[in-house]
Each structure stands twice: as structure tokens, then as C-alpha cells.
Motif scaffolding. Structure first.
Motif, PDB file in Angstrom:
ATOM      1  N   GLN A   1      -1.199   6.881   5.426  1.00 25.65           N
ATOM      2  CA  GLN A   1      -1.975   7.230   6.464  1.00 25.65           C
ATOM      3  C   GLN A   1      -1.937   6.061   7.371  1.00 25.65           C
ATOM      4  O   GLN A   1      -2.775   5.960   8.717  1.00 25.65           O
ATOM      5  N   SER A   2      -1.450   4.695   7.052  1.00 29.29           N
ATOM      6  CA  SER A   2      -1.806   3.448   7.893  1.00 29.29           C
ATOM      7  C   SER A   2      -1.100   3.556   9.287  1.00 29.29           C
ATOM      8  O   SER A   2       0.034   4.168   9.464  1.00 29.29           O
TER       9      SER A   2
ATOM     10  N   GLU B   1      -4.682   6.838  -4.856  1.00 30.31           N
ATOM     11  CA  GLU B   1      -5.486   6.443  -3.775  1.00 30.31           C
ATOM     12  C   GLU B   1      -4.956   5.565  -2.875  1.00 30.31           C
ATOM     13  O   GLU B   1      -5.061   5.490  -1.505  1.00 30.31           O
ATOM     14  N   LEU B   2      -4.412   4.307  -3.341  1.00 28.71           N
ATOM     15  CA  LEU B   2      -3.858   3.303  -2.404  1.00 28.71           C
ATOM     16  C   LEU B   2      -2.643   3.661  -1.887  1.00 28.71           C
ATOM     17  O   LEU B   2      -2.390   3.389  -0.796  1.00 28.71           O
TER      18      LEU B   2
ATOM     19  N   LEU C   1      -6.965  -1.585  -2.937  1.00 28.97           N
ATOM     20  CA  LEU C   1      -7.341  -0.515  -1.700  1.00 28.97           C
ATOM     21  C   LEU C   1      -7.797  -1.374  -0.856  1.00 28.97           C
ATOM     22  O   LEU C   1      -7.682  -1.322   0.541  1.00 28.97           O
ATOM     23  N   ASN C   2      -8.725  -2.367  -1.186  1.00 30.09           N
ATOM     24  CA  ASN C   2      -9.587  -3.173  -0.328  1.00 30.09           C
ATOM     25  C   ASN C   2      -8.578  -4.256   0.462  1.00 30.09           C
ATOM     26  O   ASN C   2      -8.529  -4.259   1.598  1.00 30.09           O
TER      27      ASN C   2
ATOM     28  N   VAL D   1       3.561  -0.943  -2.914  1.00 27.38           N
ATOM     29  CA  VAL D   1       2.550  -0.892  -4.026  1.00 27.38           C
ATOM     30  C   VAL D   1       3.033  -1.564  -5.149  1.00 27.38           C
ATOM     31  O   VAL D   1       4.138  -1.373  -5.861  1.00 27.38           O
ATOM     32  N   GLN D   2       2.306  -2.596  -5.605  1.00 30.93           N
ATOM     33  CA  GLN D   2       2.570  -3.716  -6.828  1.00 30.93           C
ATOM     34  C   GLN D   2       1.881  -2.889  -7.942  1.00 30.93           C
ATOM     35  O   GLN D   2       0.612  -2.691  -8.248  1.00 30.93           O
TER      36      GLN D   2
END
Length: 235
Positions: free
Chosen positions: A155-156, A148-149, A105-106, A127-128
Motif C-alpha cells: 500500500q506504500s 502485515e509488513l 513494520l516500524n 522484505v528480509q
């Protein structure tokens, strides 16, 4: 070298068609990424002239040099497939077609905050997912922690959530690989259905490399990351 690359690509494409038929897949849904890290721009040009448009790079600085050298090639698409350090997020821009290796997420937040991506030219983001929890040499977020990721990327303003990437374990037992990839595909489907804006839209499964792409095709891969089988071993 150019003739060897051309021969290798032709053989791989024949194999993809064969395996697609074997596993009742549409070969048009299976695309080939030539993994060009450490290989020369001349080798990339040779693959491009054989109809390959997708190229995978692991390191941002190496990609930058190759993009500059080859920006006259129309329709070339660059994929970042390696682990990305958060402090490199500022170098990411809309000249990248797809990032495969978002596993934290970071990292997604750093890309959102610091990258030079044009919001009108969002880049695809995968997403990996972790395939083998016992494989400490591979990055990837666990299925249990990935929602969550995925939701953040949805939403990006700079990234378009487009699917999932997996790196298989260094395992020669085909039964083990098949089981691992079957679970990966099911987990990917579950996350897509629960997180995607449009769950009916087809998503990317970036799975399979030179040594395991038959099993990846069997389990739904839509992007194969092939390096050695195209360019030969890195010198």
C-alpha cells in the motif's frame, strides 16, 4: 587490482552460467550485485567497466559519499543491503534502486513518513525474511509475522513491494543450507501469492553470497550479493 576484479567477475559469471544450466535455470534471470561496502570508488569503477551495474552498500552514509562520487556513471543501481536504523530513514531517496533489508513494520513506516523518495519514482523494497531462527546474529522477520509488513509495503506510496531477501546461516553443512533455502523459497512464494498486487508478476529473491551462491541458485535466487569473491577481502 583492476585486472584481478575483471578476472574474478568473469569467473563468477561463468560459474553462474554453469550452475544455472545444472539446476535448469535461465541465467538471464540471475543478476549479480557487487557488494562494495568498505571498497573504494576505484574498485567500483573497475567492476562497472566489466558490465556490473548493481552495487550493494550496507551503510547509508557510505552510500551517500559513493553516490556523489560516481553519479556520472549511467545506469548504476545502488542497493541498500544492510540493517537500517529507523533514524536513518530520512536519508533514503529515489537514488536508491532497491532496499533489501526491511524487516520491521516500524522501519517501513519510518521510510514512508520521513524518506525523500519521489512518489513518481518509487524504490523497490524487499522484505528480509528470517532463514534460521537459531541464528541470533542475523536480522529478519519471521515468516509467521511477515504478512502485515508485506501488506503495508504493497500500500506504500514510496515503495514498490518487489520480493524477499535472506541471509543464510554461517553453516558449512550443505544439506542444512539446502533445506533452509528450500523453506525460505517456499515461504517467499506463499507470501507473494497472498500479498502481492499482481501475484503473477515475477518477484525478486535476494539470496546467496560468495560462499553459498550455488545453493542459492538451486533454490531460485534472482539476485546474488557477491563481495569477497569480486573485490577480495576487506583490508
Amino acid at each position: 587490482m583492476e585486472n584481478k576484479i575483471k578476472k574474478n567477475i568473469s569467473e563468477i559469471q561463468d560459474q553462474i552460467n554453469f550452475f544455472a544450466k545444472k539446476y535448469q535455470r535461465d541465467s538471464k534471470e540471475i543478476n549479480l550485485i557487487a557488494v562494495s561496502k568498505y571498497h573504494t570508488t576505484e574498485s567500483i569503477k573497475a567492476a562497472y567497466e566489466c558490465g556490473i551495474e548493481n552495487f550493494g552498500e550496507n551503510y547509508i552514509q557510505e552510500w551517500q559519499k559513493k553516490h556523489t562520487a560516481l553519479n556520472n556513471l549511467p545506469n548504476i543501481k545502488w542497493h541498500l543491503i544492510g540493517h537500517i536504523q529507523s533514524n536513518k530513514a530520512k536519508y533514503i531517496n529515489s537514488n536508491i534502486h532497491c532496499i533489501h533489508s526491511i524487516d520491521k513494520l516500524n522501519l517501513a513506516k519510518e521510510i514512508e513518513k520521513k524518506s525523500n523518495i519521489d512518489s513518481n519514482l518509487k524504490i523497490k523494497a524487499l522484505v528480509q525474511l528470517q532463514i534460521d531462527k537459531n541464528d541470533k546474529n542475523k536480522s529478519g522477520i519471521s515468516f509467521e509475522n511477515a504478512k502485515e509488513l508485506c501488506s503495508y509495503i504493497v500500500q506504500s506510496k514510496k515503495m514498490k513491494f518487489a520480493g524477499f531477501m535472506g541471509i543464510g546461516p554461517e553453516e558449512t553443512n550443505k544439506d542444512y543450507l539446502r533445506k533452509s533455502y528450500e523453506v525460505f523459497a517456499k515461504n517467499s512464494e506463499s507470501l507473494w501469492q497472498s500479498c502481492a498486487d499482481n501475484s503473477k508478476e515475477k518477484y525478486i529473491l535476494s539470496l546467496g553470497m560468495s560462499s553459498d551462491y550455488e545453493i542459492a541458485i538451486e533454490h531460485g535466487s534472482t539476485l546474488l550479493r557477491i563481495g569477497t569473491a569480486i573485490f577480495g577481502k576487506k583490508k
